[in-house]
Motif scaffolding. Structure first.
Motif, PDB file in Angstrom:
ATOM      1  N   ALA A  68       0.848  -1.198   0.000  1.00 11.32           N
ATOM      2  CA  ALA A  68       0.000   0.000   0.000  1.00 11.32           C
ATOM      3  C   ALA A  68       0.880   1.243   0.000  1.00 11.32           C
ATOM      4  N   PRO A  69       0.484   2.282  -0.725  1.00 11.72           N
ATOM      5  CA  PRO A  69       1.294   3.506  -0.757  1.00 11.72           C
ATOM      6  C   PRO A  69       1.312   4.195   0.599  1.00 11.72           C
ATOM      7  N   THR A  70       2.391   4.903   0.868  1.00 10.53           N
ATOM      8  CA  THR A  70       2.483   5.638   2.137  1.00 10.53           C
ATOM      9  C   THR A  70       1.508   6.811   2.165  1.00 10.53           C
ATOM     10  N   ARG A  71       1.217   7.370   0.989  1.00 10.34           N
ATOM     11  CA  ARG A  71       0.194   8.409   0.864  1.00 10.34           C
ATOM     12  C   ARG A  71      -0.792   7.985  -0.212  1.00 10.34           C
ATOM     13  N   THR A  72      -2.067   8.160   0.051  1.00 12.68           N
ATOM     14  CA  THR A  72      -3.093   7.863  -0.942  1.00 12.68           C
ATOM     15  C   THR A  72      -3.612   9.171  -1.537  1.00 12.68           C
ATOM     16  N   GLY A  73      -4.533   9.039  -2.465  1.00  7.37           N
ATOM     17  CA  GLY A  73      -5.148  10.223  -3.038  1.00  7.37           C
ATOM     18  C   GLY A  73      -5.771  11.131  -1.998  1.00  7.37           C
ATOM     19  N   LYS A  74      -6.195  10.545  -0.879  1.00  2.47           N
ATOM     20  CA  LYS A  74      -6.815  11.343   0.189  1.00  2.47           C
ATOM     21  C   LYS A  74      -5.820  12.311   0.812  1.00  2.47           C
ATOM     22  N   GLU A  75      -4.561  11.860   0.964  1.00  2.00           N
ATOM     23  CA  GLU A  75      -3.535  12.723   1.549  1.00  2.00           C
ATOM     24  C   GLU A  75      -2.889  13.636   0.505  1.00  2.00           C
ATOM     25  N   ILE A  76      -2.848  13.191  -0.737  1.00  4.55           N
ATOM     26  CA  ILE A  76      -2.158  13.954  -1.782  1.00  4.55           C
ATOM     27  C   ILE A  76      -2.967  15.173  -2.211  1.00  4.55           C
ATOM     28  N   PHE A  77      -4.289  14.987  -2.352  1.00  6.29           N
ATOM     29  CA  PHE A  77      -5.138  16.037  -2.911  1.00  6.29           C
ATOM     30  C   PHE A  77      -6.113  16.586  -1.869  1.00  6.29           C
ATOM     31  N   ASP A  78      -6.552  17.806  -2.089  1.00  2.00           N
ATOM     32  CA  ASP A  78      -7.587  18.430  -1.265  1.00  2.00           C
ATOM     33  C   ASP A  78      -8.937  17.962  -1.822  1.00  2.00           C
ATOM     34  N   LEU A  79      -9.444  16.872  -1.276  1.00  2.00           N
ATOM     35  CA  LEU A  79     -10.644  16.255  -1.849  1.00  2.00           C
ATOM     36  C   LEU A  79     -11.888  17.138  -1.729  1.00  2.00           C
ATOM     37  N   PRO A  80     -12.133  17.794  -0.593  1.00  2.36           N
ATOM     38  CA  PRO A  80     -13.306  18.683  -0.538  1.00  2.36           C
ATOM     39  C   PRO A  80     -13.260  19.783  -1.595  1.00  2.36           C
ATOM     40  N   MET A  81     -12.063  20.334  -1.857  1.00  2.38           N
ATOM     41  CA  MET A  81     -11.935  21.361  -2.890  1.00  2.38           C
ATOM     42  C   MET A  81     -12.276  20.786  -4.264  1.00  2.38           C
ATOM     43  N   LEU A  82     -11.728  19.604  -4.570  1.00  2.00           N
ATOM     44  CA  LEU A  82     -11.994  18.991  -5.871  1.00  2.00           C
ATOM     45  C   LEU A  82     -13.478  18.652  -6.018  1.00  2.00           C
ATOM     46  N   ASP A  83     -14.070  18.098  -4.963  1.00  2.00           N
ATOM     47  CA  ASP A  83     -15.490  17.744  -5.029  1.00  2.00           C
ATOM     48  C   ASP A  83     -16.356  18.978  -5.276  1.00  2.00           C
ATOM     49  N   LYS A  84     -15.971  20.098  -4.682  1.00  2.00           N
ATOM     50  CA  LYS A  84     -16.737  21.332  -4.887  1.00  2.00           C
ATOM     51  C   LYS A  84     -16.628  21.801  -6.332  1.00  2.00           C
ATOM     52  N   ILE A  85     -15.429  21.712  -6.907  1.00  2.00           N
ATOM     53  CA  ILE A  85     -15.235  22.132  -8.295  1.00  2.00           C
ATOM     54  C   ILE A  85     -16.023  21.238  -9.246  1.00  2.00           C
ATOM     55  N   VAL A  86     -15.891  19.928  -9.065  1.00  2.00           N
ATOM     56  CA  VAL A  86     -16.494  18.970  -9.995  1.00  2.00           C
ATOM     57  C   VAL A  86     -17.997  18.832  -9.763  1.00  2.00           C
ATOM     58  N   GLY A  87     -18.426  19.016  -8.519  1.00  2.00           N
ATOM     59  CA  GLY A  87     -19.847  18.878  -8.216  1.00  2.00           C
ATOM     60  C   GLY A  87     -20.269  17.456  -7.937  1.00  2.00           C
ATOM     61  N   HIS A  88     -19.312  16.576  -7.722  1.00  6.85           N
ATOM     62  CA  HIS A  88     -19.560  15.173  -7.409  1.00  6.85           C
ATOM     63  C   HIS A  88     -18.540  14.720  -6.378  1.00  6.85           C
ATOM     64  N   THR A  89     -18.746  13.539  -5.844  1.00  5.13           N
ATOM     65  CA  THR A  89     -17.801  12.937  -4.904  1.00  5.13           C
ATOM     66  C   THR A  89     -17.059  11.818  -5.607  1.00  5.13           C
ATOM     67  N   GLY A  90     -15.742  11.820  -5.484  1.00 10.03           N
ATOM     68  CA  GLY A  90     -14.932  10.808  -6.141  1.00 10.03           C
ATOM     69  C   GLY A  90     -14.601   9.645  -5.225  1.00 10.03           C
TER      70      GLY A  90
END
Length: 322
Positions: free
Chosen positions: A177-199
């Motif tokens: 397993a990676p030491t960092r996942t997409g959850k730690e790498i990216f600001d998910l709430p910011m991306l979800d707000k831009i896209v308008g969906h949850t990834g």
């Protein structure tokens, strides 16, 4: 303009351009569910457990190519960015049969042997194409489909891929397993707000899957939904300030050039434009795209493309569960 019937579930308006814009009313009947024994038979045939999405009555087994080391312009990229295949099964609307659809990830030398194996097992080819530019090794994607009983479809599909790297038993483990996942790498709430969906986080990537909830698409007597391949998606990898985006847009013919313009105006590269299916109604065209840059900027490009879908329904594309 005049209206014509499409698959008993849609009305299409023929515009002056000659392109068809579907004005679609959803089906009022539900797809009959797969049974526990159906899903167990699929698991047994492939030697791997899948995932059932009850709202779509679709069972999917992921087929990642963990044996590959892929780079784009010399930079290593993770397999979940867009180098994982899948196979899905769902029943036809009348419940008398089932449909199998699959997207397979192949090296050039693997394409024609799989065509022969698929045909030998009663499956059909619906598309062969690229999804990327600049990747090494060169990767092609082949779409397969078939009809029959769920257990028989699973056995035939397993026989077709048995001698290939697609077969789960022929794949190496995914690795630590990676030491960092997409959850730690990216600001998910910011991306979800831009896209308008949850990834969804998948290792070091973050992916959006957006179905065409504004219409009903039929093929081979089954409703095509997000988890059997009828979706637009965007996958992010890398770092927030220097990210990759790769994805696909599922469009009506009349939406194609508006989506192309939206992607190019946001500096995203259009990589391929083609079909994935045969005989679907209304006709769906798929567009693959890629980009590099700040993750927020890339997400804005994806959102701009989504905004061009479903305009006959007010642009209200709803996310189907994925």
């Amino acid at each position: 303009m005049r209206a014509v019937a499409v698959a008993g579930a849609a009305t299409a308006t023929i515009k002056a351009s000659g392109l068809v814009q579907a004005v679609v009313s959803p089906l009022h009947t539900k797809t009959p569910p797969l049974t526990a024994s159906d899903m167990a038979a699929i698991d047994t045939a492939l030697g791997k457990k899948g995932r059932y999405v009850e709202t779509e009555a679709v069972y999917t087994v992921a087929l990642p190519r963990n044996d590959l080391k892929v780079s784009i312009k010399g930079e290593a990229v993770p397999i979940p960015l867009g180098f994982g295949g899948w196979v899905s099964v769902k029943r036809t609307m009348d419940g008398k049969s089932a449909v199998l659809m699959s997207d397979t990830v192949l090296l050039q030398e693997e394409v024609n042997p799989l065509i022969s194996a698929a045909h030998a097992n009663g499956l059909e080819i619906s598309a062969i194409h690229n999804h990327f530019f600049y990747e090494s090794p060169r990767i092609f994607y082949m779409h397969l489909h078939g009809m029959g009983a769920p257990d028989d479809l699973a056995r035939r599909y397993a026989a077709a891929i048995k001698m290939t790297k697609l077969f789960p038993a022929n794949q190496p483990p995914a690795g630590a397993a990676p030491t960092r996942t997409g959850k730690e790498i990216f600001d998910l709430p910011m991306l979800d707000k831009i896209v308008g969906h949850t990834g969804t986080v998948n290792g070091v990537t973050y992916k959006y899957t957006v179905g065409r909830g504004d219409m009903t698409i039929m093929a081979m007597g089954a409703e095509m939904t997000a988890n059997i391949g009828l979706n637009s998606w965007a996958s992010f990898a890398g770092e927030s300030g220097a990210a990759h985006i790769a994805g696909d847009m599922a469009m009506l013919e009349a939406e194609v050039n508006a989506v192309v313009r939206a992607l190019r105006s946001n500096n995203l590269e259009v990589v391929a434009l083609h079909n994935h299916m045969l005989g679907e109604q209304p006709r769906i065209i798929f567009l693959h795209y890629y980009g590099r840059g700040a993750v927020a900027t890339l997400a804005q490009g994806f959102r701009a493309a989504l905004n061009e879908l479903g305009k006959e329904k007010g642009g209200a594309i709803q996310m189907q569960p994925s």
